[in-house]
Scaffold this motif. Structure first.
Motif: not given
Length: 288
Positions: A228-238, A244-261
């Motif tokens: 369970h998670f709340k108020d995390f605007p991004y989520f990663g699954i990896w 033999d595992f799965v990561c459930l990753e709630p994030w407040c933040g994200i990697a840079d976009g390819i065009n980030h300044n």
């Protein structure tokens, strides 16, 4: 190892990175966390701070100065201080230092609070700004859960169950950065079957997830868990390739976009915390 326990579960941690490394049932001894097998991925549940994911060229600008940070930041590799609140709660703390100021020009106090109740473990991220200047940061979870659990069945017996989504749309990662290329997966009755091939091109990075609960279940009625998670605007699954595992990753933040300044103030998902302000987010896992 450092641990907290009750009559249902025992959770173990390392002071390095304040990392959760094990959740076991006290009676069944079922292990819910990934083993940390270095042949695939030697971590268990790193804390991503003060950035999530990679920044472009591993560098960013703030107030005219250039700084360098590795992928996912520095917290996961630093020693935290800790104290037991009681047998079922522990708090890890990391503060700014001369070392952090070289790569991150902000004063901060980061506390990671773990508490167990029943068969649930609750993790709360608490960020305090002790200065009279604004604090800019990102933070994210990265817990790796075993699949199969307790060596019950095989990876493809397992699936993720989303409580509010009928489909997920994820962004593709190119050279560790977020692209605008997306893929949409339809979920039959909210289910995403697990296959190793699903993660061969890196994580599934989701910006518009509706769900606030994801369960790891299986077709054989073995053990499972609810996340369970709340108020995390991004989520990663990896997962690492063929692991033999799965990561459930709630994030407040994200990697840079390819065009980030590369300007920290313009970074997508960055959190702005006012002087002397406090901030927190929580996720919880319930084991069965």
């Amino acid at each position: 190892m450092i641990f907290i326990e009750n009559e249902h579960i025992i959770a173990s941690f390392s002071a390095k990175g304040a990392e959760l490394q094990s959740i076991k049932g006290t009676d069944s001894e079922t292990e819910y966390m990934w083993s940390g097998n270095a042949n695939y991925w030697a971590k268990f549940s790193p804390i991503l701070f003060p950035i999530v994911g990679a920044i472009k060229y591993e560098s960013y600008q703030f107030e005219g100065e250039n700084y360098h940070l590795p992928r996912h930041g520095f917290a996961r590799d630093m020693e935290f201080e800790y104290h037991h609140v009681n047998e079922q709660e522990i708090v890890f703390t990391l503060k700014h230092s001369e070392v952090t100021f070289k790569v991150y020009p902000f004063a901060f106090i980061l506390s990671i609070r773990y508490k167990i109740h029943g068969a649930s473990l609750c993790c709360t991220y608490e960020v305090s700004n002790p200065s009279d200047k604004e604090l800019l940061f990102s933070i994210g979870a990265h817990p790796a859960f075993a699949a199969p659990l307790n060596k019950q069945g095989v990876y493809t017996d397992y699936y993720l169950l989303f409580n509010k989504d009928e489909e997920i749309t994820f962004h593709h990662i190119i050279d560790n950065l977020i692209s605008d290329n997306t893929t949409t997966i339809k979920l039959e009755e909210g289910k995403l079957p697990l296959t190793h091939e699903l993660f061969y091109d890196d994580a599934l990075v989701i910006k518009n997830l509706k769900s606030d609960s994801i369960s790891i279940l299986n077709t054989k009625n073995y053990n499972g868990l609810d996340f369970h998670f709340k108020d995390f605007p991004y989520f990663g699954i990896w997962a690492a390739k063929d692991a033999d595992f799965v990561c459930l990753e709630p994030w407040c933040g994200i990697a840079d976009g390819i065009n980030h300044n590369q300007q920290l103030r313009d970074k997508e998902g960055i959190v702005f915390l006012e002087p002397n302000g406090e901030w927190q987010r929580t996720w919880q896992v319930t084991c069965f």
